[in-house]
Design an enzyme around this catalytic site. Structure first.
Site, PDB file in Angstrom:
ATOM      1  N   GLN A   1       0.829  -1.207   0.000  1.00 22.07           N
ATOM      2  CA  GLN A   1       0.000   0.000   0.000  1.00 22.07           C
ATOM      3  C   GLN A   1       0.861   1.255   0.000  1.00 22.07           C
ATOM      4  O   GLN A   1       1.911   1.299   0.625  1.00 22.07           O
ATOM      5  CB  GLN A   1      -0.925  -0.006   1.217  1.00 22.07           C
ATOM      6  CG  GLN A   1      -2.178   0.818   1.006  1.00 22.07           C
ATOM      7  CD  GLN A   1      -3.288   0.430   1.967  1.00 22.07           C
ATOM      8  OE1 GLN A   1      -3.349  -0.697   2.430  1.00 22.07           O
ATOM      9  NE2 GLN A   1      -4.160   1.354   2.254  1.00 22.07           N
TER      10      GLN A   1
ATOM     11  N   SER B   1       3.823  -6.508   2.703  1.00 19.45           N
ATOM     12  CA  SER B   1       2.505  -6.435   3.340  1.00 19.45           C
ATOM     13  C   SER B   1       1.447  -7.065   2.425  1.00 19.45           C
ATOM     14  O   SER B   1       1.502  -8.255   2.167  1.00 19.45           O
ATOM     15  CB  SER B   1       2.181  -4.990   3.728  1.00 19.45           C
ATOM     16  OG  SER B   1       1.046  -4.932   4.554  1.00 19.45           O
ATOM     17  N   LEU B   2       0.484  -6.281   1.913  1.00 19.65           N
ATOM     18  CA  LEU B   2      -0.533  -6.874   1.044  1.00 19.65           C
ATOM     19  C   LEU B   2       0.111  -7.547  -0.173  1.00 19.65           C
ATOM     20  O   LEU B   2      -0.461  -8.470  -0.764  1.00 19.65           O
ATOM     21  CB  LEU B   2      -1.545  -5.823   0.581  1.00 19.65           C
ATOM     22  CG  LEU B   2      -1.130  -4.938  -0.600  1.00 19.65           C
ATOM     23  CD1 LEU B   2      -1.532  -5.538  -1.934  1.00 19.65           C
ATOM     24  CD2 LEU B   2      -1.702  -3.550  -0.469  1.00 19.65           C
TER      25      LEU B   2
ATOM     26  N   ARG C   1      -9.434  -7.980   4.129  1.00 25.47           N
ATOM     27  CA  ARG C   1      -8.298  -7.497   4.918  1.00 25.47           C
ATOM     28  C   ARG C   1      -8.323  -5.975   5.034  1.00 25.47           C
ATOM     29  O   ARG C   1      -8.126  -5.413   6.114  1.00 25.47           O
ATOM     30  CB  ARG C   1      -6.997  -7.968   4.246  1.00 25.47           C
ATOM     31  CG  ARG C   1      -5.698  -7.647   4.990  1.00 25.47           C
ATOM     32  CD  ARG C   1      -4.531  -8.267   4.218  1.00 25.47           C
ATOM     33  NE  ARG C   1      -3.230  -8.074   4.857  1.00 25.47           N
ATOM     34  CZ  ARG C   1      -2.419  -7.052   4.635  1.00 25.47           C
ATOM     35  NH1 ARG C   1      -2.789  -6.105   3.786  1.00 25.47           N
ATOM     36  NH2 ARG C   1      -1.250  -6.977   5.251  1.00 25.47           N
TER      37      ARG C   1
ATOM     38  N   HIS D   1       0.122  -3.142  10.960  1.00 23.66           N
ATOM     39  CA  HIS D   1       1.253  -3.919  11.483  1.00 23.66           C
ATOM     40  C   HIS D   1       1.632  -3.531  12.912  1.00 23.66           C
ATOM     41  O   HIS D   1       2.800  -3.302  13.224  1.00 23.66           O
ATOM     42  CB  HIS D   1       2.462  -3.807  10.545  1.00 23.66           C
ATOM     43  CG  HIS D   1       2.176  -4.351   9.177  1.00 23.66           C
ATOM     44  ND1 HIS D   1       2.003  -5.692   8.935  1.00 23.66           N
ATOM     45  CD2 HIS D   1       1.994  -3.719   7.995  1.00 23.66           C
ATOM     46  CE1 HIS D   1       1.737  -5.855   7.641  1.00 23.66           C
ATOM     47  NE2 HIS D   1       1.720  -4.677   7.061  1.00 23.66           N
TER      48      HIS D   1
ATOM     49  N   GLN E   1       1.080 -11.710  10.154  1.00 26.19           N
ATOM     50  CA  GLN E   1       1.560 -10.541   9.415  1.00 26.19           C
ATOM     51  C   GLN E   1       0.685  -9.296   9.635  1.00 26.19           C
ATOM     52  O   GLN E   1       1.165  -8.176   9.544  1.00 26.19           O
ATOM     53  CB  GLN E   1       1.603 -10.931   7.925  1.00 26.19           C
ATOM     54  CG  GLN E   1       2.168  -9.907   6.985  1.00 26.19           C
ATOM     55  CD  GLN E   1       1.159  -9.561   5.914  1.00 26.19           C
ATOM     56  OE1 GLN E   1       0.072  -9.085   6.222  1.00 26.19           O
ATOM     57  NE2 GLN E   1       1.523  -9.804   4.677  1.00 26.19           N
TER      58      GLN E   1
END
Length: 315
Positions: free
Chosen positions: A11, A95-96, A120, A204, A253
């Site tokens: 992102q 991440s994503l 998510r 996170h 995560q």
């Protein structure tokens, strides 16, 4: 001879117009965007191509949009004879981007990946009321220093290290007041800069626990295959292939740190990778790779021109 690794952006890399040239040039890319639109029941491709920017930036849109742009590149390359299974030694995503990597490697179907990322994004947004959380980038201090600062600033609230992006670029996340204290402490400790990040939720960190629970439930409902090549996982910075472990690490995560510096270091040192290709929108990971290891060849492949140049160089 070691094969390259394929990496997938997270992102912040989204931009209005993303993927549009791919959709115009390649039927394989159009098919990706159409399948994602159908899976979500939303004309996400229209938001990607035309905006508005504030709608694209919404976490539940940005996450599947970035994945769709990445997989569009993957499918075009596959049609040109460059498959993940035959070309890459490893995949990794920020991440994503870990979901994009797993989709590219065949662990998740495209439709399932889109729905997982929409879930998510919504779950992360809903975990913390707007304005109560924050994230900040600390520039010019090492990881240990930032970890100490975050612990000192917490004062009973949450202030965690969220992303270890590259040497001298560490992101913190947590309660807004604690992050503000950490930014001031970082400046006092000699940070070059402490920048508040324009995000809608504190990703996170421990505040994301409700989102982790939502993802545990969502991932339990989805079919998973072993990836065609190993995934270097965000929370481990080492490769994994077992679907049950991948599922567990994807849940971790959500609240865990993205260990990107260590992941790239593992790829180039232990994995023997000498080329990193960032598939999708933007060049964020390409820039980070060069800061982590100046000897690695890093290249972004996100546009029609990038794809044609990459293919021409291989012939």
């Amino acid at each position: 001879m070691t094969k390259p690794a394929f990496t997938f952006p997270g992102q912040g890399s989204q931009a209005v117009g993303m993927g549009h040239d791919l959709a115009q040039a390649y039927p394989e890319a159009r098919a990706v965007f159409e399948e994602v639109d159908d899976a979500l029941g939303v004309a996400l491709s229209k938001i990607m191509f035309e905006g508005p920017e504030d709608t694209l930036r919404l976490t539940e849109n940005a996450q599947p949009a970035l994945m769709a742009a990445s997989i569009a590149v993957v499918r075009v390359l596959e049609a040109k004879g460059v498959s993940v299974a035959d070309t890459a030694s490893f995949v990794a995503g920020h991440s994503l981007g870990e979901y994009s990597a797993l989709c590219a490697a065949g662990t998740f179907s495209l439709s399932d990946t889109a729905r997982l990322l929409q879930t998510r994004g919504r779950a992360m947004q809903q975990a913390v009321p707007v304005g109560q959380g924050a994230m900040a980038a600390i520039l010019g201090l090492d990881m240990d220093a930032v970890r100490e600062i975050a612990a000192s600033a917490a004062e009973g609230s949450v202030c965690d290290v969220a992303n270890d992006n590259s040497p001298g670029q560490v992101v913190i996340s947590g309660d807004a007041s604690a992050v503000e204290r950490a930014m001031e402490l970082a400046k006092a400790r000699g940070a070059k800069r402490a920048l508040s990040l324009p995000v809608s939720a504190p990703f996170h960190c421990a505040l994301m626990e409700p989102a982790a629970e939502a993802m545990e439930a969502a991932l339990a409902m989805v079919d998973m295959k072993a990836p065609a090549v190993p995934l270097v996982a965000n929370v481990l910075a080492t490769p994994i292939t077992d679907p049950a472990e991948i599922r567990r690490r994807l849940v971790e995560q959500v609240i865990g740190m993205v260990r990107w510096t260590e992941s790239v270091t593992w790829l180039t040192a232990e994995g023997g990778v000498t080329e990193l290709y960032e598939l999708g929108t933007g060049k964020v990971l390409t820039g980070l790779a060069k800061r982590i290891n100046k000897d690695v060849a890093a290249q972004a492949i996100g546009t029609q021109a990038d794809i044609e140049a990459f293919l021409a160089a291989r012939n």
